[in-house]
Design an enzyme around this catalytic site. Structure first.
Site, PDB file in Angstrom:
ATOM      1  N   SER A  48       0.836  -1.185   0.000  1.00 60.94           N
ATOM      2  CA  SER A  48       0.000   0.000   0.000  1.00 60.94           C
ATOM      3  C   SER A  48       0.877   1.242   0.000  1.00 60.94           C
ATOM      4  CB  SER A  48      -0.963  -0.049   1.196  1.00 60.94           C
ATOM      5  OG  SER A  48      -2.004   0.879   1.060  1.00 60.94           O
ATOM      6  N   ARG A  57     -11.845   7.099   8.380  1.00 58.18           N
ATOM      7  CA  ARG A  57     -11.489   5.681   8.456  1.00 58.18           C
ATOM      8  C   ARG A  57     -12.599   4.807   7.880  1.00 58.18           C
ATOM      9  NH1 ARG A  57      -7.179   2.300   8.670  1.00 58.18           N
ATOM     10  NH2 ARG A  57      -7.610   0.446   9.903  1.00 58.18           N
ATOM     11  N   ASP A 103      -8.688  -6.581  -4.809  1.00 58.29           N
ATOM     12  CA  ASP A 103      -8.342  -5.231  -4.354  1.00 58.29           C
ATOM     13  C   ASP A 103      -9.077  -4.202  -5.200  1.00 58.29           C
ATOM     14  OD1 ASP A 103      -7.100  -2.880  -3.473  1.00 58.29           O
ATOM     15  OD2 ASP A 103      -5.112  -3.811  -3.373  1.00 58.29           O
ATOM     16  N   HIS A 142      -8.138  -5.301  -0.506  1.00 60.85           N
ATOM     17  CA  HIS A 142      -6.816  -4.724  -0.297  1.00 60.85           C
ATOM     18  C   HIS A 142      -6.149  -5.268   0.965  1.00 60.85           C
ATOM     19  CE1 HIS A 142      -3.664  -1.729  -0.589  1.00 60.85           C
ATOM     20  NE2 HIS A 142      -3.963  -1.250   0.600  1.00 60.85           N
ATOM     21  N   ASP A 143      -6.911  -5.461   2.031  1.00 58.47           N
ATOM     22  CA  ASP A 143      -6.349  -5.955   3.284  1.00 58.47           C
ATOM     23  C   ASP A 143      -5.827  -7.385   3.184  1.00 58.47           C
ATOM     24  OD1 ASP A 143      -6.590  -3.658   4.726  1.00 58.47           O
ATOM     25  OD2 ASP A 143      -8.287  -4.305   5.950  1.00 58.47           O
TER      26      ASP A 143
END
Length: 378
Positions: free
Chosen positions: A163, A235, A329, A359-360
């Site tokens: 990232s 967030r 992602d 993505h995580d």
């Protein structure tokens, strides 16, 4: 206040006088930034594991993502609000084996866990706050180069990150190709896209619109009066891009949260509760100003800027390259990794992690990422 009712600090940044934990602090002196301003005395917070070999050939640099820090492995405790974020990949016997390598992980310039950033004191003795200057990915890498010089690391056996960390990996390899022998660019991009800038924009606006932000000067405010609502909303927006639709649908569906009634009763769906939870968690371990500074540094990222374009810049890289993407992602799309792999002379294509986590996946799918890294390092 978030749903659990616990108070939220105005900032969860590490401040001078707080427990050091496992971090070390190093002054690298003044740093002139791309924008023309000079930070008069930059401190880098970093952690190390393993021992530098007599020839200095076994050093590995691990670069964290947006809300990460130098605490790659180790328990939570005084000075460290969370446990190590990549302890499945780094450690004794792990793919990045600290019995073999000297591993260095710095907190990024502009961060909030010991490295000079908005929460640290300016020369007038007050926190930089909203006065902290704009920093770019290149500025951050130049600070890390100064750290490498101070540690006596002439070249890295491996520079790896995902990232935002992957952005600095690529910038390192272009800025100082003679100092990067191998690189790992994971779930990242060579150039921030309009889509990524668009996702970031409401996150920045959420923080700056919070009445508790006070133009960035909120560090002396009591608990519950800082910009935690804006940071939490930022967030929540970001976390939606970090996970994949298939995971959210399968995990939560349209299920109400507990006994709450979302149909006209003011209650939440379970997925809303999940996002509230992550908002509260970040507000208790991060700093709103650092979120702004680091997000804007990501928007500045373009390894091809003033270098003839992305392909020309990456074409100068001499390192062996491991390029990894996550198939689900939706923030850093696999085709962006394909572009990186195609342009890097030392890459053998894109290695694809198959995951429902989006993505995580770079934090979760160790069973796939670990073997890729272990095989690459031999």
């Amino acid at each position: 206040m978030w749903a659990d009712g616990a108070p939220v600090p105005a900032s969860a940044a590490w401040r001078e006088g707080d427990p050091l934990g496992d971090r070390q602090l190093l002054s690298i002196g003044p740093l002139t930034l791309e924008g023309g301003e000079t930070l008069p005395d930059v401190t880098i917070a970093y952690e190390t594991w393993g021992t530098l070999s007599p020839t200095g050939d076994n050093a590995v640099l691990v670069l964290h993502a947006l809300t990460g820090d130098s605490h790659v492995l180790g328990p939570a405790g005084p000075g460290h609000p969370t446990a190590g974020w990549w302890d499945t990949l780094v450690g004794p016997g792990c793919p990045i084996d600290t019995d073999r390598y000297f591993v260095v992980a710095p907190n990024v310039l502009g961060g909030c866990q010991g490295t000079t950033g908005p929460a640290t004191n300016a020369p007038d003795g007050r926190p930089w706050g909203g006065r902290f200057p704009f920093v770019t990915t290149r500025d951050q890498v130049r600070a890390e180069i100064a750290l490498a010089d101070a540690l006596g690391v002439e070249s890295w056996a491996f520079v790896v990150g995902a990232s935002m960390g992957g952005m600095r990996v690529l910038e390192w390899a272009v800025t100082a190709p003679e100092r990067v022998r191998a690189l790992g660019a994971i779930a990242t991009t060579a150039q921030t896209t309009a889509d990524q800038i668009a996702w970031a924009h409401p996150q920045l606006e959420a923080i700056r619109s919070d009445p508790g932000w006070h133009g960035g000067d909120y560090y002396d405010l009591p608990e519950g009066q800082g910009p935690h609502v804006g940071l939490g909303i930022a967030r929540q927006i970001a976390h939606t891009t970090y996970r994949a639709a298939v995971e959210l649908d399968e995990r939560f569906g349209r299920t109400p949260q507990g006994a709450e009634e979302p149909l006209g009763g003011g209650g939440r769906y379970a997925v809303q509760s999940y996002l509230d939870h992550h908002a509260g968690k970040l507000a208790r371990r991060f700093d709103a100003n650092s979120y702004l500074v680091l997000t804007e540094s990501m928007l500045s990222h373009d390894v091809g800027r003033d270098r003839g374009g992305v392909e020309a810049a990456l074409g100068t890289v001499t390192a062996r390259a491991l390029v990894v993407a996550v198939d689900s992602d939706r923030l850093y799309l696999p085709e962006q990794s394909d572009r990186v792999a195609a342009a890097l002379p030392g890459a053998d294509g894109t290695h694809l992690i198959r995951s429902d986590y989006g993505h995580d996946g770079f934090l979760i799918e160790f069973d796939q990422l670990g073997p890729l890294v272990r095989e690459f390092l031999g």
